[in-house]
Design an enzyme around this catalytic site. Sequence first.
Site, mmCIF file in Angstrom:
data_model
loop_
_atom_site.group_PDB
_atom_site.id
_atom_site.type_symbol
_atom_site.label_atom_id
_atom_site.label_comp_id
_atom_site.label_asym_id
_atom_site.label_seq_id
_atom_site.Cartn_x
_atom_site.Cartn_y
_atom_site.Cartn_z
ATOM 1 N N HIS A 98 0.832 -1.203 0.000
ATOM 2 C CA HIS A 98 0.000 0.000 0.000
ATOM 3 C C HIS A 98 0.870 1.257 0.000
ATOM 4 C CE1 HIS A 98 -3.271 -2.678 0.830
ATOM 5 N NE2 HIS A 98 -2.852 -2.960 2.042
ATOM 6 N N HIS A 173 3.170 -7.522 1.749
ATOM 7 C CA HIS A 173 2.424 -8.378 2.668
ATOM 8 C C HIS A 173 1.351 -9.174 1.922
ATOM 9 C CE1 HIS A 173 -0.004 -4.691 2.374
ATOM 10 N NE2 HIS A 173 -1.044 -5.478 2.592
ATOM 11 N N ARG A 193 -1.141 -4.714 -6.388
ATOM 12 C CA ARG A 193 -0.805 -6.137 -6.454
ATOM 13 C C ARG A 193 0.530 -6.313 -7.164
ATOM 14 N NH1 ARG A 193 -6.085 -6.692 -8.819
ATOM 15 N NH2 ARG A 193 -7.657 -6.922 -7.187
#
Length: 311
Positions: A98, A173, A193
């Site tokens: 993110h 993650h 992604r």
Amino acid sequence: MNKEILFLEPVFKQMIWGGNKLRTDFGYDIPGDNTGECWAISSHPNGDCIVSEGAYKGMHLSELWNKHRELFGNAEGDRFPLLIKIIDAKQDLSIQVHPDDEYAKVHENGSLGKTECWYVLDCEENTSIVIGHNAKDKQELEAMIHGERWGEFIREVPVHKGDFFQINPGCLHAIKGGTLILETQQNSDITYRVYDYDRLQNGKPRELHVRQSIDIIKVPFEAYEGERRVVREENIIIEKLVDCNYYAVDKIDVFGKAVMEQNHKFVNVSVIDGNGSINGIKIYKGRHFTIPAEYGIIELDGKMSFIASYI
């Protein structure tokens, strides 16, 4: 100001990797057996929770934020700052990352970035999650990603019920299959992604965001070193999980009658186990609510566990 507790109706999301534990473990009426997310406390346009009872019944959380900011201690900002989810990963989620506020503002039309944290509600035996990577520098990071050297690149750690993870922007993650978590995060829906196991959705691979991911993944990986502190009072145990720039999160266990005081701008509460009452109102596993500003004394009774968050 009407100082009543704001009970919220969750919004459910079907996902390629989702399952049915939101029904079997929490009793929710989910839309299907691939339901991956319960947006439990959210004002995001992609899932805006509605107040289920009381003076504000039928109003969206975003509407309350805009029209009744006094409920939230007149907190600043153009949107409710937090988003609380329960995530049921039947299969592995994509390897992802993110952005922070600065990157998201520039590249994602003024969105907030996404700092988040996970409390593991349950997981199957021998389950792991992805936290971080093994690249030494940016050059190696790019080589590993473009060369699809995933086994060498990805850092996995074992996971157990009750574990807690803080996921800062730039941290690679992924939640893996067999894991049920409660996630507290900034009010953002931006995910990049890196790798999705070559899965197909409606016959096509899901979109990847390799360029953005390489931009923001922090190299080398530095593990978050947080300390969980425990405060014990009469019939209540408060475990301080994290206190960062965007939120503080506590796990609270109640054993009988206990008293607390709400002295924050607001407190989000998710009941993750047991049942009882708050100021005489029945609560049980799977209920989510926000306690407004200046609410004052909270009287709890029962045997139950919560995750609470505030700014």
